[in-house]
Design a protein around this motif. Sequence first.
Motif, PDB file in Angstrom:
ATOM      1  N   ARG A  96     -13.913  -1.684  -8.638  1.00  0.00           N
ATOM      2  CA  ARG A  96     -13.555  -0.388  -9.208  1.00  0.00           C
ATOM      3  C   ARG A  96     -13.998  -0.222 -10.657  1.00  0.00           C
ATOM      4  O   ARG A  96     -13.877   0.863 -11.225  1.00  0.00           O
ATOM      5  N   GLU A 131      -3.506  -2.773  -7.866  1.00  0.00           N
ATOM      6  CA  GLU A 131      -4.941  -2.663  -8.133  1.00  0.00           C
ATOM      7  C   GLU A 131      -5.575  -3.957  -8.615  1.00  0.00           C
ATOM      8  O   GLU A 131      -6.791  -4.130  -8.507  1.00  0.00           O
ATOM      9  N   TYR A 138       2.258   1.936  -3.376  1.00  0.00           N
ATOM     10  CA  TYR A 138       1.143   2.247  -4.274  1.00  0.00           C
ATOM     11  C   TYR A 138       0.711   3.705  -4.126  1.00  0.00           C
ATOM     12  O   TYR A 138       0.592   4.438  -5.114  1.00  0.00           O
ATOM     13  N   THR A 173       1.274   0.847  -9.871  1.00  0.00           N
ATOM     14  CA  THR A 173      -0.078   0.962  -9.326  1.00  0.00           C
ATOM     15  C   THR A 173      -0.974  -0.173  -9.812  1.00  0.00           C
ATOM     16  O   THR A 173      -1.818  -0.667  -9.067  1.00  0.00           O
ATOM     17  N   SER A 212      -8.529   3.206  -2.242  1.00  0.00           N
ATOM     18  CA  SER A 212      -7.464   2.408  -1.628  1.00  0.00           C
ATOM     19  C   SER A 212      -7.364   2.659  -0.128  1.00  0.00           C
ATOM     20  O   SER A 212      -7.151   1.736   0.656  1.00  0.00           O
ATOM     21  N   MET A 268       0.809  -1.218   0.000  1.00  0.00           N
ATOM     22  CA  MET A 268       0.000   0.000   0.000  1.00  0.00           C
ATOM     23  C   MET A 268       0.846   1.275   0.000  1.00  0.00           C
ATOM     24  O   MET A 268       0.544   2.229  -0.729  1.00  0.00           O
TER      25      MET A 268
END
Length: 216
Positions: free
Chosen positions: A173, A166, A83, A162, A211, A80
């Motif tokens: 999303r 994801e 990201y 990224t 996120s 995370m």
Amino acid sequence: MPIQKDSKPAGALSDRAHRQITELIQKRELRGGETILEQRLAEKLGISRTPLREALQRLEGQGMISRSSGRSYLVRRVEMTEYLRSLKVRYLLEPEAAANAVGRLDRAAIQAARDEIADLRRLPRVQTDAHWQSDDTVHQLYGNSDGNDVMFGIIETLRVTTRLFEIAGLEARVEADFEEHDAILDALEANDASLARKAVRTHLRSLMTYSLKLLR
């Protein structure tokens, strides 16, 4: 029964392997942190290890995989923190790329990007590889047309990072991506640099917000 090896030229086999391994990563059939077993993967793809290694070297250069201490390849795992840091840099660069691309784009290319999104919306379930192809189409449409190759290269490297994060939360999303990508295309088609900048910022901010919710 032994697998029939493909007789295509090595370059074509390497290109095909690169595409197929990318799809395996995007579909999470090869997961972040997983060791790539070259012999097994070569057999799965029906190619020799020479074009496979060429494909793996390309993927390493793109940042999708890395070498372990034992010289084996690992699918890159993005946490995370990395990201969010990558998204923040994209937030600084991509809106400017979109604004700079205004007036440089072919309307047919914009329409083709719209058509991809419309086709995906009609599918009964999420098609991972098709979704990421559409994502590439939209982001590269303006990124590759802003007249700054250095900026484009940096953005593409960040997009690899990224995307690797994801992949795990793609389905939640998808609709938001469609709407936000359509808004970007609207701005580009209107030749409105300010609106294009705003639409890309909105999209990237939405990704950040989503996120951060995962952390709660």
